[in-house]
Motif scaffolding. Structure first.
Motif, PDB file in Angstrom:
ATOM      1  N   MET A 198      -7.993   2.919   1.065  1.00  0.00           N
ATOM      2  CA  MET A 198      -8.187   3.423   2.422  1.00  0.00           C
ATOM      3  C   MET A 198      -9.649   3.666   2.745  1.00  0.00           C
ATOM      4  O   MET A 198     -10.482   3.858   1.864  1.00  0.00           O
ATOM      5  CB  MET A 198      -7.408   4.729   2.607  1.00  0.00           C
ATOM      6  CG  MET A 198      -7.954   5.889   1.810  1.00  0.00           C
ATOM      7  SD  MET A 198      -6.872   7.330   1.817  1.00  0.00           S
ATOM      8  CE  MET A 198      -6.001   7.024   0.294  1.00  0.00           C
ATOM      9  N   ASN A 250      -5.154  11.042   5.967  1.00  0.00           N
ATOM     10  CA  ASN A 250      -5.256  10.648   4.559  1.00  0.00           C
ATOM     11  C   ASN A 250      -5.188  11.827   3.597  1.00  0.00           C
ATOM     12  O   ASN A 250      -5.082  11.630   2.387  1.00  0.00           O
ATOM     13  CB  ASN A 250      -6.563   9.889   4.314  1.00  0.00           C
ATOM     14  CG  ASN A 250      -6.533   8.498   4.907  1.00  0.00           C
ATOM     15  OD1 ASN A 250      -5.463   7.927   5.099  1.00  0.00           O
ATOM     16  ND2 ASN A 250      -7.694   7.950   5.210  1.00  0.00           N
ATOM     17  N   GLY A 263      -3.207   2.641  -3.222  1.00  0.00           N
ATOM     18  CA  GLY A 263      -3.250   3.015  -1.811  1.00  0.00           C
ATOM     19  C   GLY A 263      -4.682   3.054  -1.335  1.00  0.00           C
ATOM     20  O   GLY A 263      -5.261   4.133  -1.167  1.00  0.00           O
ATOM     21  N   LYS A 318       7.549   6.146   2.951  1.00  0.00           N
ATOM     22  CA  LYS A 318       6.421   6.200   3.873  1.00  0.00           C
ATOM     23  C   LYS A 318       5.583   4.920   3.869  1.00  0.00           C
ATOM     24  O   LYS A 318       4.393   4.952   4.130  1.00  0.00           O
ATOM     25  CB  LYS A 318       5.522   7.402   3.563  1.00  0.00           C
ATOM     26  CG  LYS A 318       6.235   8.740   3.668  1.00  0.00           C
ATOM     27  CD  LYS A 318       5.293   9.892   3.413  1.00  0.00           C
ATOM     28  CE  LYS A 318       6.036  11.212   3.471  1.00  0.00           C
ATOM     29  NZ  LYS A 318       5.153  12.353   3.165  1.00  0.00           N
ATOM     30  N   LYS A 346      -1.479  12.624   1.505  1.00  0.00           N
ATOM     31  CA  LYS A 346      -1.123  11.635   0.482  1.00  0.00           C
ATOM     32  C   LYS A 346      -2.156  11.588  -0.645  1.00  0.00           C
ATOM     33  O   LYS A 346      -1.807  11.342  -1.801  1.00  0.00           O
ATOM     34  CB  LYS A 346      -0.938  10.256   1.106  1.00  0.00           C
ATOM     35  CG  LYS A 346      -2.170   9.665   1.769  1.00  0.00           C
ATOM     36  CD  LYS A 346      -1.813   8.355   2.467  1.00  0.00           C
ATOM     37  CE  LYS A 346      -2.974   7.790   3.268  1.00  0.00           C
ATOM     38  NZ  LYS A 346      -2.591   6.555   3.980  1.00  0.00           N
ATOM     39  N   THR A 347      -3.407  11.851  -0.310  1.00  0.00           N
ATOM     40  CA  THR A 347      -4.438  11.835  -1.346  1.00  0.00           C
ATOM     41  C   THR A 347      -4.322  13.056  -2.246  1.00  0.00           C
ATOM     42  O   THR A 347      -4.507  12.957  -3.465  1.00  0.00           O
ATOM     43  CB  THR A 347      -5.834  11.761  -0.701  1.00  0.00           C
ATOM     44  OG1 THR A 347      -5.904  10.563   0.087  1.00  0.00           O
ATOM     45  CG2 THR A 347      -6.931  11.744  -1.739  1.00  0.00           C
ATOM     46  N   THR A 390       0.853  -1.179   0.000  1.00  0.00           N
ATOM     47  CA  THR A 390       0.000   0.000   0.000  1.00  0.00           C
ATOM     48  C   THR A 390       0.889   1.229   0.000  1.00  0.00           C
ATOM     49  O   THR A 390       1.712   1.400   0.900  1.00  0.00           O
ATOM     50  CB  THR A 390      -0.919   0.005   1.239  1.00  0.00           C
ATOM     51  OG1 THR A 390      -1.807  -1.111   1.150  1.00  0.00           O
ATOM     52  CG2 THR A 390      -1.724   1.286   1.320  1.00  0.00           C
ATOM     53  N   GLN A 391       0.735   2.062  -1.017  1.00  0.00           N
ATOM     54  CA  GLN A 391       1.588   3.242  -1.165  1.00  0.00           C
ATOM     55  C   GLN A 391       1.000   4.438  -0.430  1.00  0.00           C
ATOM     56  O   GLN A 391      -0.220   4.657  -0.440  1.00  0.00           O
ATOM     57  CB  GLN A 391       1.761   3.582  -2.649  1.00  0.00           C
ATOM     58  CG  GLN A 391       2.535   2.533  -3.433  1.00  0.00           C
ATOM     59  CD  GLN A 391       3.997   2.448  -3.021  1.00  0.00           C
ATOM     60  OE1 GLN A 391       4.659   3.458  -2.774  1.00  0.00           O
ATOM     61  NE2 GLN A 391       4.525   1.234  -2.950  1.00  0.00           N
ATOM     62  N   ASN A 392       1.879   5.220   0.177  1.00  0.00           N
ATOM     63  CA  ASN A 392       1.492   6.422   0.905  1.00  0.00           C
ATOM     64  C   ASN A 392       2.187   7.681   0.411  1.00  0.00           C
ATOM     65  O   ASN A 392       1.965   8.767   0.956  1.00  0.00           O
ATOM     66  CB  ASN A 392       1.794   6.245   2.399  1.00  0.00           C
ATOM     67  CG  ASN A 392       0.926   5.169   3.024  1.00  0.00           C
ATOM     68  OD1 ASN A 392      -0.287   5.221   2.930  1.00  0.00           O
ATOM     69  ND2 ASN A 392       1.556   4.184   3.650  1.00  0.00           N
ATOM     70  N   ASP A 393       3.032   7.546  -0.611  1.00  0.00           N
ATOM     71  CA  ASP A 393       3.731   8.687  -1.171  1.00  0.00           C
ATOM     72  C   ASP A 393       3.838   8.470  -2.676  1.00  0.00           C
ATOM     73  O   ASP A 393       4.047   7.329  -3.125  1.00  0.00           O
ATOM     74  CB  ASP A 393       5.124   8.827  -0.531  1.00  0.00           C
ATOM     75  CG  ASP A 393       5.775  10.150  -0.855  1.00  0.00           C
ATOM     76  OD1 ASP A 393       5.135  11.198  -0.610  1.00  0.00           O
ATOM     77  OD2 ASP A 393       6.911  10.150  -1.350  1.00  0.00           O
TER      78      ASP A 393
END
Length: 196
Positions: free
Chosen positions: A146, A73, A144, A179, A76-77, A18-21
């Motif tokens: 969420m 969130n 990612g 991240k 990153k979004t 799961t990517q956050n950046d």
């Protein structure tokens, strides 16, 4: 049927994270359509296909989405090239005469039965969203997914017609690999399943 290679399984599951950046690289609409054309082939009950998606990518659309996001969130979004709003259509059954042509009575299985409509739309829309994420990974995108947003606000802004309800959201693009949380434990087969 032939098996996928170990490399393919790594891309879809074993090495995917799961990517956050996100890198500042655009995702063209043509690629999103290409991914959809793969994902739509996954099975759903009576071929009902209730998933509906809004791809949020413009600055204006991101600005509309931002107030609905939880604090953790938002950043990153806003940085992600695309955010998919995965929703399900509560009027999906109106399309069954076209989507399930070999049984023209299929619409009547749902019409007027709110509990069955809700369960079927949610279950199959969730399945289709998962198919979409796997197809996105197969086509070279990172994901990612969420929770952590105000569903009522998202529905009000992006699905005002009232028949579509957002389920979860998913950032899409090309992750930096930064991240990323350490991989969390997974339950073993013996803890989750039995063979009878």
């Amino acid at each position: 049927m032939p098996k996928l290679t170990d490399k393919a399984l790594d891309i879809l599951f074993l090495e995917a994270r799961t990517q956050n950046d996100w890198r500042r690289k655009k995702v063209p609409p043509e690629l999103l359509e290409e991914i959809w054309n793969v994902a739509r082939m996954g099975p759903t009950s009576a071929n009902c296909q209730p998933l509906r998606i809004v791809f949020v990518s413009s600055k204006e659309a991101k600005k509309k989405l931002s107030p609905a996001l939880s604090g953790g969130n938002r950043e990153k979004t806003m940085k992600a090239p695309v955010t998919a709003l995965f929703a399900f259509d509560l009027a999906f059954y109106e399309l069954l005469p076209r989507l399930f042509p070999h049984d023209q009575s299929a619409r009547s299985w749902f019409a007027g039965n709110e509990k069955t409509i809700q369960e079927t739309a949610f279950r199959n829309g969730t399945l289709q969203a998962a198919y979409f994420m796997l197809a996105a990974r197969a086509k070279g995108l990172d994901c990612g997914p969420m929770s952590g947003f105000d569903q009522a606000k998202v529905n009000e802004v992006f699905f005002p017609e009232g028949t579509h309800k957002v389920n979860f959201i998913c950032n899409l693009g090309y992750g930096t690999g930064e991240k990323i949380f350490p991989r969390s434990p997974r339950l073993a087969f013996a803890e989750t399943a039995r063979v009878e």
